[in-house]
Design a protein around this motif. Structure first.
Motif, PDB file in Angstrom:
ATOM      1  N   GLU A 339      16.400  20.152  85.247  1.00  0.00           N
ATOM      2  CA  GLU A 339      16.937  21.413  84.736  1.00  0.00           C
ATOM      3  C   GLU A 339      15.831  22.203  84.031  1.00  0.00           C
ATOM      4  O   GLU A 339      15.097  21.669  83.219  1.00  0.00           O
ATOM      5  N   PHE A 340      15.744  23.478  84.401  1.00  0.00           N
ATOM      6  CA  PHE A 340      14.789  24.387  83.763  1.00  0.00           C
ATOM      7  C   PHE A 340      15.572  25.445  83.020  1.00  0.00           C
ATOM      8  O   PHE A 340      16.726  25.737  83.335  1.00  0.00           O
ATOM      9  N   THR A 341      14.909  26.081  82.054  1.00  0.00           N
ATOM     10  CA  THR A 341      15.454  27.315  81.502  1.00  0.00           C
ATOM     11  C   THR A 341      14.379  28.390  81.620  1.00  0.00           C
ATOM     12  O   THR A 341      13.191  28.098  81.612  1.00  0.00           O
ATOM     13  N   VAL A 342      14.822  29.644  81.764  1.00  0.00           N
ATOM     14  CA  VAL A 342      13.892  30.771  81.823  1.00  0.00           C
ATOM     15  C   VAL A 342      14.299  31.760  80.732  1.00  0.00           C
ATOM     16  O   VAL A 342      15.436  32.225  80.716  1.00  0.00           O
ATOM     17  N   PRO A 343      13.402  32.086  79.796  1.00  0.00           N
ATOM     18  CA  PRO A 343      13.751  33.045  78.741  1.00  0.00           C
ATOM     19  C   PRO A 343      14.176  34.389  79.328  1.00  0.00           C
ATOM     20  O   PRO A 343      13.642  34.808  80.359  1.00  0.00           O
ATOM     21  N   GLU A 344      15.109  35.046  78.657  1.00  0.00           N
ATOM     22  CA  GLU A 344      15.625  36.338  79.173  1.00  0.00           C
ATOM     23  C   GLU A 344      14.535  37.384  79.336  1.00  0.00           C
ATOM     24  O   GLU A 344      14.600  38.240  80.217  1.00  0.00           O
ATOM     25  N   ASN A 345      13.501  37.315  78.482  1.00  0.00           N
ATOM     26  CA  ASN A 345      12.465  38.355  78.542  1.00  0.00           C
ATOM     27  C   ASN A 345      11.301  37.978  79.457  1.00  0.00           C
ATOM     28  O   ASN A 345      10.286  38.654  79.480  1.00  0.00           O
ATOM     29  N   ALA A 346      11.459  36.863  80.210  1.00  0.00           N
ATOM     30  CA  ALA A 346      10.360  36.430  81.082  1.00  0.00           C
ATOM     31  C   ALA A 346      10.379  37.131  82.435  1.00  0.00           C
ATOM     32  O   ALA A 346       9.469  36.974  83.236  1.00  0.00           O
ATOM     33  N   PHE A 347      11.411  37.930  82.689  1.00  0.00           N
ATOM     34  CA  PHE A 347      11.559  38.548  84.011  1.00  0.00           C
ATOM     35  C   PHE A 347      10.896  39.917  84.081  1.00  0.00           C
ATOM     36  O   PHE A 347      10.880  40.656  83.093  1.00  0.00           O
TER      37      PHE A 347
END
Ligand SMILES: Nc1ncnc2c1ncn2[C@@H]1O[C@H](COP(=O)(O)OP(=O)(O)O)[C@@H](O)[C@H]1O
Ligand SMILES: [Mg+2]
Length: 352
Positions: A339-347
């Motif tokens: 499982e990964f997470t991606v910060p909301e501001n990384a896009f």
């Protein structure tokens, strides 16, 4: 006022449009890199600035002077190539002095300027050698010395480091940048190597198929690509398209093929009105085993590639492939679920 200004420049070769209406402003002392794949029009743009080609449309200005029809020898530019183009039968000294002789600079000044440049480039002890008696890195330094000794207003480089091995390439590019900063010479540098462009430039002009995709400083180009071409060409990127199902100011909830993500679009491009949103993120933004992260993405590892300081992870989410990069995967194996997470501001939000 800009030192170099290009307005709607077009250059054709028969029916091939090599440069297709580009605009560019370069400030005095700036280091600007034209970056893009082979055939995108970098060399043509550079040679048009130098005056070796005349434009089919648009204008080139040096300061406020229109130079469209000014021949190369009256433009006060100097060009450095990958092939060095040194005279093989002449000594290092004579190669460097050649341009000054052509300009009929007085002999005592010639000597002074050549000595100064030799010292600056660390070439003092090699002044009597012929190019054939020098290493590739030394030849490149002589070519650079020969370009700067004429004190050009604009220094032009066309893939100057392509003939050097990887280590030397990094060393010489640092030397070029230090020399350019010290002298404050306005520089246009052409390369297809994204790492080189990121490392050396004040600003990068990303070109594709004769057009400019994006102009920005290295940080902006890397962190915030505006098109899928830029996202894919500079660094590695996961690129997807989804439907906006909810919007609060610049915070978008997007249903993508692999799942739903929340994107913080603050400071990013505005999505078009279609309701679909194209977006990207960098593999290194994916966090493994973050406890309270958002945008959880659960995938199956396809394979891993150990890179030394990091490990590349190729994985699959609902049949869609992605990549991540992490330094904490000692226990991950192909076939594992992770499982990964991606910060909301990384896009990044892409326009096309
Ligand atoms: N002298 C030429 N004659 C005909 N076509 C050319 C010439 N120079 C470049 N081209 C074409 O123009 C396009 C851009 O070339 P170029 O500026 O050399 O690209 P890059 O330097 O980015 O690799 C390519 O399609 C190339 O084939
Ligand atoms: Mg080229």
């Amino acid at each position: 006022m800009s030192l170099l200004k290009i307005v709607n420049l077009t250059k054709k070769f028969d029916d091939v449009v090599a440069v297709d209406g580009i605009d560019l402003d370069v400030a005095d002392g700036e280091f600007v890199t034209l970056l893009g794949p082979s055939g995108c029009g970098k060399t043509t743009t550079l040679r048009t600035i130098a005056g070796f080609y005349y434009p089919d449309g648009g204008e080139v200005y040096f300061g406020d002077t229109l130079v469209n029809n000014v021949p190369p020898n009256r433009r006060n530019t100097a060009m450095c190539f990958q092939s060095y183009a040194l005279f093989p039968h002449m000594s290092v000294w004579d190669n460097i002095c050649f341009g000054l002789k052509m300009q009929k600079i007085p002999v005592d000044q010639q000597k002074q300027r050549v000595s100064k440049v030799l010292e600056m480039m660390g070439l003092q002890r090699l002044e009597n050698r012929k190019p054939g008696q020098l290493s590739g890195g030394q030849q490149q330094r002589v070519a650079l010395a020969r370009a700067i000794v004429t004190e050009p207003e604009i220094l032009l480089f066309d893939e100057p480091l392509s003939n050097l091995d990887a280590k030397l390439r990094v060393q010489v590019r640092v030397e070029i940048r230090e020399m350019q900063k010290r002298l404050g010479i306005t520089t246009i540098y052409v390369t297809h190597d994204q790492d080189e462009a990121l490392a050396i430039s004040d600003r990068i002009v990303v070109m594709n198929d004769g057009r400019i995709e994006q102009i920005g400083n290295p940080y902006e180009i890397y962190r915030n690509p505006l098109t899928s071409f830029v996202a894919g060409f500079i660094g590695l990127a996961n690129i997807f398209e989804g439907t906006i199902v909810k919007r609060e100011n610049t915070r978008y909830t997007v249903e993508a093929p692999f799942g739903t993500v929340v994107i913080d679009g603050e400071g990013k491009a505005e999505p078009d009105s279609s309701g679909t949103l194209k977006f990207s993120w960098r593999p290194e933004e994916m966090k493994v085993r973050a406890d309270n992260g958002v945008n959880r993405i659960r995938g199956t590892i396809l394979h891993t590639v150990f890179m030394g300081n990091t490990t590349d992870l190729f994985f699959e989410v609902n049949g869609f492939r992605m990549r991540a990069q992490t330094d904490e995967v000692d226990v991950v194996r192909s076939g594992d679920t992770i499982e990964f997470t991606v910060p909301e501001n990384a896009f990044s939000i892409l326009r096309g």
